[in-house]
Design an enzyme around this catalytic site. Structure first.
Site, PDB file in Angstrom:
ATOM      1  N   HIS A  21       0.837  -1.201   0.000  1.00 36.76           N
ATOM      2  CA  HIS A  21       0.000   0.000   0.000  1.00 36.76           C
ATOM      3  C   HIS A  21       0.872   1.252   0.000  1.00 36.76           C
ATOM      4  CE1 HIS A  21      -3.063  -2.662   2.254  1.00 36.76           C
ATOM      5  NE2 HIS A  21      -3.567  -2.439   1.048  1.00 36.76           N
ATOM      6  N   LYS A  45     -18.919  -5.308   7.262  1.00 36.67           N
ATOM      7  CA  LYS A  45     -17.782  -6.204   7.105  1.00 36.67           C
ATOM      8  C   LYS A  45     -17.009  -6.300   8.403  1.00 36.67           C
ATOM      9  CE  LYS A  45     -16.825  -6.161   2.216  1.00 36.67           C
ATOM     10  NZ  LYS A  45     -15.776  -6.045   1.215  1.00 36.67           N
ATOM     11  N   ARG A  94      -1.831  -5.570  -8.596  1.00 36.41           N
ATOM     12  CA  ARG A  94      -0.996  -6.739  -8.350  1.00 36.41           C
ATOM     13  C   ARG A  94      -1.286  -7.801  -9.404  1.00 36.41           C
ATOM     14  NH1 ARG A  94      -3.250  -7.527  -2.390  1.00 36.41           N
ATOM     15  NH2 ARG A  94      -5.023  -7.649  -3.741  1.00 36.41           N
ATOM     16  N   SER A 131      -3.045  -7.654   2.495  1.00 39.04           N
ATOM     17  CA  SER A 131      -3.317  -7.604   3.941  1.00 39.04           C
ATOM     18  C   SER A 131      -3.822  -8.943   4.457  1.00 39.04           C
ATOM     19  CB  SER A 131      -4.352  -6.520   4.250  1.00 39.04           C
ATOM     20  OG  SER A 131      -3.847  -5.255   3.975  1.00 39.04           O
TER      21      SER A 131
END
Length: 168
Positions: A21, A45, A94, A131
């Site tokens: 990040h 969430k 990515r 993460s």
């Protein structure tokens, strides 16, 4: 004649912030006048860290950048971008992210045609970093040194230890 300020938004959940990040944020900070790191606040969430904790970790990690600020948001990212008067959304890309990120970029373009999406390919040495992967490795006792800022690593290990204690 002065040119207008170019502000962009780097969105994410940042649960927790990783060096991947920070690579994208630092590169965006070199390219644009102002970077707003937008931390998604979705109460439905379950996250390891609260929105305030994630924003605090990001503020610490980004303290060296004079043109970066951290804000929380809920709702549509495009609405947040409009409120921030942002020219673009900057996303790190990515390996394997392209199809999903393109779909999101196209939906965002439909919702807010004035807000562009800019993809920055992740640095090759960080391309695998996520993460969720860092949390999983750390929860199983693996060494995550160098994958996230040291203060964030310490908070992650503390939080995981607290969870193990409460589950025992």
């Amino acid at each position: 004649m002065t040119r207008p300020l170019v502000r962009v938004v780097c969105p994410g959940s940042f649960d927790p912030v990783t060096n991947g990040h920070l690579d994208v944020i630092s590169r965006a900070a070199r390219l644009y006048d102002e970077v707003v790191v937008a931390v998604g606040v979705n109460v439905s969430k379950t996250r390891l860290f609260t929105a305030e904790e994630r924003m605090d970790m990001l503020r610490q990690a980004c303290a060296g950048f004079t043109n970066v600020r951290v804000e929380g948001f809920s709702g549509l990212l495009t609405d947040f971008c409009r409120r921030q008067d942002a020219l673009a959304i900057v996303k790190g890309l990515r390996t394997g992210d392209f199809d999903y990120e393109l779909q999101m970029a196209q939906m965002n373009a439909r919702l807010a045609p004035e807000v562009e999406t800019v993809f920055l390919p992740t640095a090759p040495e960080l391309a695998y970093l996520a993460s969720s992967l860092v949390k999983e490795v750390a929860s199983l006792g693996g060494d995550v040194t160098g994958l996230l800022p040291e203060p964030v690593r310490e908070r992650l290990l503390t939080r995981l230890a607290e969870r193990r204690t409460s589950e025992a």
